[in-house]
Design a protein around this motif. Structure first.
Motif, PDB file in Angstrom:
ATOM      1  N   ALA A 191       0.829  -1.198   0.000  1.00  0.00           N
ATOM      2  CA  ALA A 191       0.000   0.000   0.000  1.00  0.00           C
ATOM      3  C   ALA A 191       0.863   1.248   0.000  1.00  0.00           C
ATOM      4  CB  ALA A 191      -0.908   0.000   1.221  1.00  0.00           C
ATOM      5  N   VAL A 192       0.428   2.221  -0.734  1.00  0.00           N
ATOM      6  CA  VAL A 192       1.120   3.506  -0.802  1.00  0.00           C
ATOM      7  C   VAL A 192       0.333   4.501   0.036  1.00  0.00           C
ATOM      8  CG1 VAL A 192       1.913   5.373  -2.262  1.00  0.00           C
ATOM      9  CG2 VAL A 192       2.022   3.016  -3.081  1.00  0.00           C
ATOM     10  N   ILE A 193       0.979   5.088   1.035  1.00  0.00           N
ATOM     11  CA  ILE A 193       0.305   5.999   1.947  1.00  0.00           C
ATOM     12  C   ILE A 193       0.418   7.417   1.416  1.00  0.00           C
ATOM     13  CG2 ILE A 193       0.243   6.874   4.302  1.00  0.00           C
ATOM     14  CD1 ILE A 193       1.405   4.264   5.217  1.00  0.00           C
ATOM     15  N   ASP A 194      -0.705   8.023   1.183  1.00  0.00           N
ATOM     16  CA  ASP A 194      -0.750   9.392   0.680  1.00  0.00           C
ATOM     17  C   ASP A 194      -1.084  10.334   1.834  1.00  0.00           C
ATOM     18  OD1 ASP A 194      -2.545  11.741  -0.534  1.00  0.00           O
ATOM     19  OD2 ASP A 194      -1.089  11.082  -2.047  1.00  0.00           O
ATOM     20  N   GLU A 195      -0.404  11.464   1.900  1.00  0.00           N
ATOM     21  CA  GLU A 195      -0.615  12.401   3.016  1.00  0.00           C
ATOM     22  C   GLU A 195      -2.051  12.922   3.051  1.00  0.00           C
ATOM     23  OE1 GLU A 195       1.200  16.558   4.824  1.00  0.00           O
ATOM     24  OE2 GLU A 195       2.210  15.538   3.165  1.00  0.00           O
ATOM     25  N   ALA A 196      -2.663  13.137   1.888  1.00  0.00           N
ATOM     26  CA  ALA A 196      -4.048  13.620   1.843  1.00  0.00           C
ATOM     27  C   ALA A 196      -4.995  12.583   2.429  1.00  0.00           C
ATOM     28  CB  ALA A 196      -4.441  13.961   0.410  1.00  0.00           C
ATOM     29  N   ILE A 197      -4.712  11.283   2.116  1.00  0.00           N
ATOM     30  CA  ILE A 197      -5.552  10.210   2.662  1.00  0.00           C
ATOM     31  C   ILE A 197      -5.416  10.159   4.174  1.00  0.00           C
ATOM     32  CG2 ILE A 197      -5.895   7.717   2.732  1.00  0.00           C
ATOM     33  CD1 ILE A 197      -5.039   7.571  -0.153  1.00  0.00           C
ATOM     34  N   ILE A 198      -4.191  10.342   4.655  1.00  0.00           N
ATOM     35  CA  ILE A 198      -3.961  10.351   6.097  1.00  0.00           C
ATOM     36  C   ILE A 198      -4.776  11.447   6.764  1.00  0.00           C
ATOM     37  CG2 ILE A 198      -2.220  10.753   7.880  1.00  0.00           C
ATOM     38  CD1 ILE A 198      -0.152   9.532   6.037  1.00  0.00           C
ATOM     39  N   SER A 199      -4.736  12.641   6.195  1.00  0.00           N
ATOM     40  CA  SER A 199      -5.462  13.771   6.780  1.00  0.00           C
ATOM     41  C   SER A 199      -6.956  13.538   6.761  1.00  0.00           C
ATOM     42  CB  SER A 199      -5.115  15.063   6.027  1.00  0.00           C
ATOM     43  OG  SER A 199      -3.729  15.337   6.114  1.00  0.00           O
ATOM     44  N   ASP A 200      -7.454  13.009   5.638  1.00  0.00           N
ATOM     45  CA  ASP A 200      -8.892  12.742   5.538  1.00  0.00           C
ATOM     46  C   ASP A 200      -9.327  11.727   6.591  1.00  0.00           C
ATOM     47  OD1 ASP A 200      -9.076  14.470   3.454  1.00  0.00           O
ATOM     48  OD2 ASP A 200      -9.060  12.924   1.883  1.00  0.00           O
ATOM     49  N   CYS A 201      -8.528  10.695   6.732  1.00  0.00           N
ATOM     50  CA  CYS A 201      -8.877   9.659   7.697  1.00  0.00           C
ATOM     51  C   CYS A 201      -8.818  10.188   9.124  1.00  0.00           C
ATOM     52  CB  CYS A 201      -7.941   8.473   7.549  1.00  0.00           C
ATOM     53  SG  CYS A 201      -8.356   7.098   8.629  1.00  0.00           S
ATOM     54  N   ALA A 202      -7.797  10.991   9.406  1.00  0.00           N
ATOM     55  CA  ALA A 202      -7.673  11.548  10.745  1.00  0.00           C
ATOM     56  C   ALA A 202      -8.858  12.428  11.092  1.00  0.00           C
ATOM     57  CB  ALA A 202      -6.380  12.355  10.852  1.00  0.00           C
ATOM     58  N   ALA A 203      -9.268  13.268  10.139  1.00  0.00           N
ATOM     59  CA  ALA A 203     -10.410  14.146  10.378  1.00  0.00           C
ATOM     60  C   ALA A 203     -11.684  13.338  10.578  1.00  0.00           C
ATOM     61  CB  ALA A 203     -10.577  15.113   9.210  1.00  0.00           C
ATOM     62  N   GLU A 204     -11.822  12.272   9.762  1.00  0.00           N
ATOM     63  CA  GLU A 204     -13.027  11.437   9.850  1.00  0.00           C
ATOM     64  C   GLU A 204     -13.130  10.755  11.210  1.00  0.00           C
ATOM     65  OE1 GLU A 204     -14.449   7.157   8.016  1.00  0.00           O
ATOM     66  OE2 GLU A 204     -13.230   8.498   6.771  1.00  0.00           O
ATOM     67  N   GLU A 205     -12.025  10.178  11.666  1.00  0.00           N
ATOM     68  CA  GLU A 205     -12.072   9.442  12.916  1.00  0.00           C
ATOM     69  C   GLU A 205     -12.123  10.346  14.139  1.00  0.00           C
ATOM     70  OE1 GLU A 205     -12.566   6.299  13.596  1.00  0.00           O
ATOM     71  OE2 GLU A 205     -12.926   6.110  11.463  1.00  0.00           O
ATOM     72  N   THR A 206     -11.469  11.505  14.062  1.00  0.00           N
ATOM     73  CA  THR A 206     -11.557  12.462  15.162  1.00  0.00           C
ATOM     74  C   THR A 206     -12.986  12.939  15.334  1.00  0.00           C
ATOM     75  OG1 THR A 206      -9.287  13.209  14.817  1.00  0.00           O
ATOM     76  CG2 THR A 206     -10.743  14.681  16.052  1.00  0.00           C
ATOM     77  N   GLN A 207     -13.654  13.198  14.203  1.00  0.00           N
ATOM     78  CA  GLN A 207     -15.047  13.624  14.263  1.00  0.00           C
ATOM     79  C   GLN A 207     -15.928  12.511  14.812  1.00  0.00           C
ATOM     80  OE1 GLN A 207     -16.386  16.515  13.863  1.00  0.00           O
ATOM     81  NE2 GLN A 207     -18.502  15.820  14.146  1.00  0.00           N
ATOM     82  N   ARG A 208     -15.599  11.250  14.443  1.00  0.00           N
ATOM     83  CA  ARG A 208     -16.406  10.129  14.913  1.00  0.00           C
ATOM     84  C   ARG A 208     -16.311   9.972  16.420  1.00  0.00           C
ATOM     85  NH1 ARG A 208     -16.158   4.752  16.240  1.00  0.00           N
ATOM     86  NH2 ARG A 208     -13.890   4.695  16.203  1.00  0.00           N
ATOM     87  N   ARG A 209     -15.149  10.262  16.974  1.00  0.00           N
ATOM     88  CA  ARG A 209     -14.936  10.063  18.398  1.00  0.00           C
ATOM     89  C   ARG A 209     -15.369  11.249  19.249  1.00  0.00           C
ATOM     90  NH1 ARG A 209     -11.197   6.518  20.442  1.00  0.00           N
ATOM     91  NH2 ARG A 209     -10.311   8.131  21.760  1.00  0.00           N
ATOM     92  N   THR A 210     -15.487  12.412  18.637  1.00  0.00           N
ATOM     93  CA  THR A 210     -15.780  13.624  19.397  1.00  0.00           C
ATOM     94  C   THR A 210     -17.279  13.797  19.593  1.00  0.00           C
ATOM     95  OG1 THR A 210     -13.804  14.704  18.512  1.00  0.00           O
ATOM     96  CG2 THR A 210     -15.483  16.119  19.495  1.00  0.00           C
ATOM     97  N   ILE A 211     -17.699  14.017  20.843  1.00  0.00           N
ATOM     98  CA  ILE A 211     -19.101  14.261  21.172  1.00  0.00           C
ATOM     99  C   ILE A 211     -19.315  15.768  21.272  1.00  0.00           C
ATOM    100  CG2 ILE A 211     -20.905  13.930  22.905  1.00  0.00           C
ATOM    101  CD1 ILE A 211     -19.581  11.296  23.633  1.00  0.00           C
ATOM    102  N   ASN A 212     -20.239  16.278  20.488  1.00  0.00           N
ATOM    103  CA  ASN A 212     -20.451  17.724  20.415  1.00  0.00           C
ATOM    104  C   ASN A 212     -21.660  18.205  21.192  1.00  0.00           C
ATOM    105  OD1 ASN A 212     -18.240  18.118  18.482  1.00  0.00           O
ATOM    106  ND2 ASN A 212     -19.571  17.080  17.010  1.00  0.00           N
ATOM    107  N   SER A 213     -22.613  17.334  21.457  1.00  0.00           N
ATOM    108  CA  SER A 213     -23.819  17.739  22.177  1.00  0.00           C
ATOM    109  C   SER A 213     -24.450  16.492  22.794  1.00  0.00           C
ATOM    110  CB  SER A 213     -24.815  18.418  21.225  1.00  0.00           C
ATOM    111  OG  SER A 213     -25.282  17.496  20.247  1.00  0.00           O
ATOM    112  N   THR A 214     -25.507  16.714  23.555  1.00  0.00           N
ATOM    113  CA  THR A 214     -26.190  15.591  24.204  1.00  0.00           C
ATOM    114  C   THR A 214     -26.772  14.629  23.178  1.00  0.00           C
ATOM    115  OG1 THR A 214     -26.743  17.005  26.090  1.00  0.00           O
ATOM    116  CG2 THR A 214     -28.002  14.968  25.835  1.00  0.00           C
ATOM    117  N   LEU A 215     -27.504  15.164  22.206  1.00  0.00           N
ATOM    118  CA  LEU A 215     -28.108  14.313  21.183  1.00  0.00           C
ATOM    119  C   LEU A 215     -27.037  13.627  20.346  1.00  0.00           C
ATOM    120  CD1 LEU A 215     -30.673  13.320  19.829  1.00  0.00           C
ATOM    121  CD2 LEU A 215     -30.640  15.354  18.364  1.00  0.00           C
TER     122      LEU A 215
END
Length: 416
Positions: free
Chosen positions: A119-143
């Protein structure tokens, strides 16, 4: 004959000396009615508190889980930058979809997976994945928290910590409600002749809460740590107990009461505000009902029906609980962070913020995160506390009224 009862079940002032109390006289404006549950035994009051505790815990535990997650959730670190992903171990890669995700040290913000060797790791893919998973883990409100926790960890996770919650709530509420009742209604109460009527809810609520908090503080630590855990382990309870055992081994049994001072800073003013607001609200609702009956030309009945008692106690409990919860949210944030912090054996030698005194710790949160940090999770807290207070107090009041009715019927049967 069975004794007459006024206004159903009320947490009320200490009865005046014999011969000076007219049970049928309506209360003065803004003043709480006279006691109505003198024939309800302490065992019946405890049973009412237990039933209310179980019902309340089942309904509001999901909101409590979200509250704890929000408050324990670390803020974004200014030193964390996406280029740091380029320095991951060479045998680890990042996939764009992040479908095979695991977390470095569980709390890392890095989304890493094991890709094919070619597999070839692309920096853009890394950033996209990081943003996606950080958002998945972050709770922003009660709902948002309710949705993300149930989606990624399972619906049952919303009731994580229910067992220690029940183990804590039942004895705590028995001590709290029965103790408050005794302080407010017993002629042997230490408040007799020492505390004036307007301040009795403040003092009674504070004293009852201190007793309950000291007894259940170790159980509350267990519950808070279980709810703060986002681990996928099957036995979260076993892992949490193991962590607490390690903490006790390193720091002694006194560590089980870590956060008690913060708990008291939160719960004592909360209870004082809650009981004062509850009794004030009940007094206003009683006064409004009597005035309405007078305007409509109806008979002014001092005894509340079950439905009227349920409505009054529910409204007064919810309103008072919501206000008290919002005002004391900064102390709740401090308590949660202190109890969920992972301390190493040498932690006491360091100037960890969690080891500071309550005022300094609260000031630290304010200095680093602002007012938003102090009131993090306030919506989840209020949404949890308001219905919890309403359900608990209305269940308790209705339980006492039912017990009083049973006692009256038994007295009538015995006299017959």
């Amino acid at each position: 004959m069975a004794a007459a009862h006024t206004h159903g079940q009320r947490h009320d002032r200490i009865p005046p000396p014999s011969g000076q109390d007219d049970l049928n006289a309506p209360p003065a404006p803004g003043q709480a009615p006279r006691p109505a549950d003198s024939d309800v035994t302490i065992g019946q009051k405890m049973l009412s508190a237990v039933s209310g505790s179980i019902l309340t815990s089942l309904l509001v535990t999901p909101l409590d889980v979200v509250r704890v997650r929000l408050q324990a959730q670390p803020g974004p670190s200014p030193s964390a930058r996406l280029p740091s992903f380029l320095h991951l171990p060479p045998n680890l890669g990042v996939t764009a979809c992040c479908r095979e995700v695991f977390w470095v040290q569980n709390h890392s913000q890095f989304c890493v997976a094991s890709p094919p060797s070619a597999a070839v790791i692309d920096e853009a893919i890394i950033s996209d994945c990081a943003a996606e998973e950080t958002q998945r883990r972050t709770i922003n409100s009660t709902l948002d928290g309710l949705k993300k926790i149930s989606r990624h960890e399972g619906v049952s996770t919303l009731w994580r910590g229910l067992s220690p919650t029940l183990a804590m709530a039942v004895p705590a509420n028995v001590i709290y409600f029965a103790g408050y009742d005794w302080l407010r209604t017993s002629p042997r109460s230490p408040m007799v002749g020492r505390v004036s009527e307007p301040y009795q809810p403040l003092v009674g609520g504070s004293v009852a809460r201190i007793g309950a908090a000291v007894v259940v503080s170790p159980i509350e630590m267990l519950r808070t740590r279980m709810q703060a855990s986002s681990s996928g382990e099957k036995s979260v309870l076993r892992a949490t107990i193991g962590g607490i055992k390690e903490m006790v081994g390193n720091e002694g049994y006194g560590s089980l009461w870590r956060g008690l001072s913060l708990t008291l800073w939160r719960d004592v003013p909360f209870s004082a505000l809650y009981w004062w607001g509850y009794e004030y609200g009940r007094g206003r609702l009683d006064e409004a009902r009597l005035q309405s009956a007078g305007l409509l030309g109806q008979e002014r009945k001092p005894d509340l029906s079950h439905s009227a008692l349920l409505a009054d106690s529910f409204l007064a409990g919810a309103g008072s609980g919501a206000i008290a919860a919002f005002v004391t949210t900064p102390f709740d944030v401090g308590k949660t962070r202190q109890q969920t912090a992972v301390h190493d054996p040498k932690a006491q030698l360091k100037d960890w913020p969690e080891n500071r005194t309550m005022p300094r710790f609260i000031w630290h949160i304010y200095s680093t995160e602002g007012a938003a940090g102090l009131f993090k999770g306030w919506a989840a807290r209020c949404l949890k506390v308001a219905p919890a207070c309403a359900i608990m107090i209305s269940s308790y009041e209705i339980g006492k009224k039912m017990a009083s009715t049973v006692n009256d019927r038994r007295d009538v049967s015995n006299e017959a």
